[in-house]
Structures are given as structure tokens and as C-alpha cells.
Write a protein that holds these residues in place. Structure first.
Motif, PDB file in Angstrom:
ATOM      1  N   CYS A  50      11.972 -74.999 -25.431  1.00 37.86           N
ATOM      2  CA  CYS A  50      12.517 -76.005 -26.208  1.00 37.86           C
ATOM      3  C   CYS A  50      13.970 -76.118 -26.209  1.00 37.86           C
ATOM      4  CB  CYS A  50      12.093 -75.627 -27.517  1.00 37.86           C
ATOM      5  SG  CYS A  50      12.953 -76.571 -29.046  1.00 37.86           S
ATOM      6  N   GLY A  82       8.359 -80.804 -28.995  1.00 38.68           N
ATOM      7  CA  GLY A  82       7.095 -80.038 -29.203  1.00 38.68           C
ATOM      8  C   GLY A  82       7.159 -78.742 -28.607  1.00 38.68           C
ATOM      9  N   CYS A 109       9.108 -79.264 -33.610  1.00 36.54           N
ATOM     10  CA  CYS A 109      10.501 -80.125 -33.227  1.00 36.54           C
ATOM     11  C   CYS A 109      10.250 -81.452 -32.497  1.00 36.54           C
ATOM     12  CB  CYS A 109      11.240 -79.053 -32.279  1.00 36.54           C
ATOM     13  SG  CYS A 109      10.431 -78.623 -30.738  1.00 36.54           S
TER      14      CYS A 109
HETATM   15 ZN    ZN Z   1      12.083 -78.733 -29.137  1.00 32.89          ZN
END
Ligand code: ZN
Length: 178
Positions: free
Chosen positions: A31, A22, A19
């Protein structure tokens, strides 16, 4: 065999990069990316490209403590010996075949010859192919990787557990192209 997949080439960061931030799949940080963002990010690595890579597994970021811990891992000399033995098995296998020295180079005809699997294995593979929506190319790739796993295991026959391990190395198919 081609090198293991690393999605960090673009920005040089290590560990899992699925993503923009990271941290997707990271056990220590959260995230905040949206599913469409993640999908878009991963889609940059297109299906056909993923198809051509033998092994892709998700590698979670290593925690500092684990990095420092003395775990019982094999030293590289031992691993090297095993790899050399597997390579020797392969050159013996392909004696008489022109320009083929390793499992990765097998054309479909040789895959059929050297990667025979049991009915149980057949069923497992068929299942995985259907579940993950894999291509014929990915199917052949799994068999070749399974043959190499069997060689590293010093096993003359390709067993279901070797096949199962090879299927596990297709995590990107499973996660995003199923
Ligand atoms: Zn992310």
C-alpha cells in the motif's frame, strides 16, 4: 444481530478496504497511501455508525492457493444446526418478554439480567473499554454479542472466553478510535 461490516460497498471491491488503493494490511501487495489518506478514508465511516454495528473484523485478501486448498471447514448444514440451537436457547430465554426474541434486542435491564460476567470478565471488559475508548452503547453491544457466542457454544453461563471473542470483533474501534 446486524450483518458483519463490509467496507467495500462503495466501489464493489472485496476484501479489506481501509485505504484508497485497497491494499492496506494486504500481505501480498504494498500500500502506498499515506497515514492521513488512510485516516480520511476510514473516517468516512463515522464513529457513531461503527458503534451500531455488532461485529467488524478485518479480513485479509485470500491468497489463490488458500482458496484452492481443501481445508477442514464445517459444512453449512452443521453450522445451520448450531445456529438453530442458539436461536432456540434465545427464544427460551425471552419467554415472557414482549417482542424480544434474540440477544440483539435486549434492553439494558435484560443485559444486566442475562449477561452476568465474572470479576475476571468484568476486569477484561473494563480494560477494553478504556483502551479502545468505547461508548456505553459499544459496551452493551459487546455483552450481547458475547451472549450469542456463548449460545453458539451451548454454554449456559457467559464465560470470559466468550467475552474475549466479542471484544476481538471490535477491530475498527481498536484500530481507529482508540
Ligand atoms: Zn493504500
Amino acid at each position: 444481530m446486524r450483518q458483519a461490516f463490509s467496507s467495500s460497498a462503495r466501489d464493489g471491491r472485496k476484501a479489506t478496504q481501509e485505504c484508497p488503493c485497497g491494499f492496506f494490511g494486504d500481505s501480498t501487495r504494498e500500500c502506498h497511501c499515506s497515514p492521513p489518506q488512510i485516516q480520511r478514508y476510514v473516517s468516512k465511516i463515522s464513529g457513531p455508525l461503527i458503534d451500531r454495528i455488532d461485529i467488524h473484523i478485518e479480513v485479509p485478501a485470500v491468497k489463490y492457493k488458500e482458496l484452492r486448498g481443501a481445508s477442514a471447514i464445517e459444512d453449512s448444514a452443521t453450522v445451520r444446526e448450531r445456529v438453530l440451537r442458539a436461536r432456540m436457547r434465545q427464544s427460551a430465554r425471552f419467554t415472557g418478554e414482549k417482542k424480544i426474541f434474540a440477544n440483539a434486542q435486549m434492553p439494558p435491564k435484560l443485559i444486566r439480567k442475562f449477561c452476568a460476567i465474572s470479576d475476571e470478565g468484568e476486569k477484561m471488559l473494563e480494560n477494553a473499554i478504556t483502551r479502545m475508548g468505547l461508548s456505553a452503547r459499544a459496551h452493551d453491544r459487546i455483552l450481547k454479542v458475547a451472549r450469542t457466542i456463548a449460545d453458539l457454544d451451548e454454554s449456559a453461563s457467559l464465560q470470559t472466553r466468550h467475552l474475549g471473542e466479542a471484544i476481538q470483533y471490535r477491530t475498527l474501534d481498536r484500530t481507529y478510535w482508540a
